[in-house]
Design a protein around this motif. Sequence first.
Motif, PDB file in Angstrom:
ATOM      1  N   LEU A 128       0.837  -1.202   0.000  1.00  0.00           N
ATOM      2  CA  LEU A 128       0.000   0.000   0.000  1.00  0.00           C
ATOM      3  C   LEU A 128       0.872   1.252   0.000  1.00  0.00           C
ATOM      4  O   LEU A 128       2.008   1.220   0.484  1.00  0.00           O
ATOM      5  N   PRO A 129       0.339   2.363  -0.489  1.00  0.00           N
ATOM      6  CA  PRO A 129       1.116   3.613  -0.481  1.00  0.00           C
ATOM      7  C   PRO A 129       1.072   4.278   0.908  1.00  0.00           C
ATOM      8  O   PRO A 129       0.113   4.959   1.244  1.00  0.00           O
ATOM      9  N   TRP A 130       2.084   4.034   1.713  1.00  0.00           N
ATOM     10  CA  TRP A 130       2.177   4.618   3.047  1.00  0.00           C
ATOM     11  C   TRP A 130       2.908   5.951   2.970  1.00  0.00           C
ATOM     12  O   TRP A 130       3.889   6.084   2.240  1.00  0.00           O
ATOM     13  N   GLN A 131       2.448   6.894   3.738  1.00  0.00           N
ATOM     14  CA  GLN A 131       3.056   8.223   3.757  1.00  0.00           C
ATOM     15  C   GLN A 131       3.362   8.607   5.202  1.00  0.00           C
ATOM     16  O   GLN A 131       2.497   8.486   6.072  1.00  0.00           O
ATOM     17  N   LEU A 132       4.588   9.050   5.436  1.00  0.00           N
ATOM     18  CA  LEU A 132       4.967   9.518   6.776  1.00  0.00           C
ATOM     19  C   LEU A 132       4.297  10.866   7.016  1.00  0.00           C
ATOM     20  O   LEU A 132       4.521  11.822   6.281  1.00  0.00           O
ATOM     21  N   ILE A 133       3.447  10.927   8.026  1.00  0.00           N
ATOM     22  CA  ILE A 133       2.727  12.155   8.356  1.00  0.00           C
ATOM     23  C   ILE A 133       3.392  12.881   9.520  1.00  0.00           C
ATOM     24  O   ILE A 133       3.531  14.095   9.508  1.00  0.00           O
ATOM     25  N   THR A 149      -2.231   5.594   5.298  1.00  0.00           N
ATOM     26  CA  THR A 149      -2.673   5.252   3.952  1.00  0.00           C
ATOM     27  C   THR A 149      -4.182   5.513   3.901  1.00  0.00           C
ATOM     28  O   THR A 149      -4.848   5.523   4.931  1.00  0.00           O
ATOM     29  N   ALA A 150      -4.687   5.736   2.732  1.00  0.00           N
ATOM     30  CA  ALA A 150      -6.103   6.085   2.571  1.00  0.00           C
ATOM     31  C   ALA A 150      -6.991   4.841   2.602  1.00  0.00           C
ATOM     32  O   ALA A 150      -6.584   3.773   2.125  1.00  0.00           O
ATOM     33  N   PRO A 151      -8.220   4.975   3.126  1.00  0.00           N
ATOM     34  CA  PRO A 151      -9.165   3.848   3.084  1.00  0.00           C
ATOM     35  C   PRO A 151      -9.393   3.332   1.658  1.00  0.00           C
ATOM     36  O   PRO A 151      -9.559   2.132   1.459  1.00  0.00           O
ATOM     37  N   THR A 152      -9.363   4.222   0.673  1.00  0.00           N
ATOM     38  CA  THR A 152      -9.544   3.775  -0.714  1.00  0.00           C
ATOM     39  C   THR A 152      -8.394   2.866  -1.150  1.00  0.00           C
ATOM     40  O   THR A 152      -8.605   1.924  -1.904  1.00  0.00           O
TER      41      THR A 152
END
Length: 164
Positions: free
Chosen positions: A121-126, A148-151
Amino acid sequence: MNPIERTAVELAVGYERSQGRTVTYVGNGWPVGLRGEVREWAQKRHPGARSLTCDLVSRERDGSFARLIEVKGKGGRGSSVPIIDRQREAMLELGPDWWLYVVLDCKTAPVLVVVEDPSRLPWQLITPARVLPEGQYRRVGDEGRWHTAPTDVLAGGEQVDVSL
């Protein structure tokens, strides 16, 4: 455990049992001996793996370990799905043996999405990890937060039918 988390864990456990697996909840601590057994299993499959962070340990009918599962519950679909650094580390180190179960819409009509190898999945460090003085113990609140987004969860996972 809040009502959303409880719903998510109950659905995840129900799904695992419907598949013929036995499940141990370790979200509040590991039963004596289980962590050592899981560490030995993980080391054989993933030499050098250090993190075993998860909520559920699932076993096949024959007693062999099936998967380590992180469970996330969301009240709806409007906010992202978070993990912290140690969960990300387990995800990356354990690959296909670390699963993410996301329960969306916990407040209304819960939907369980099972994600095998969620590192895809596309994980992004927030929120980056807090820098601590050397030797100071890192607590959950000090860890980096990845989202990551629910979509993306829906696109990368399998929506399964299980009811409470």
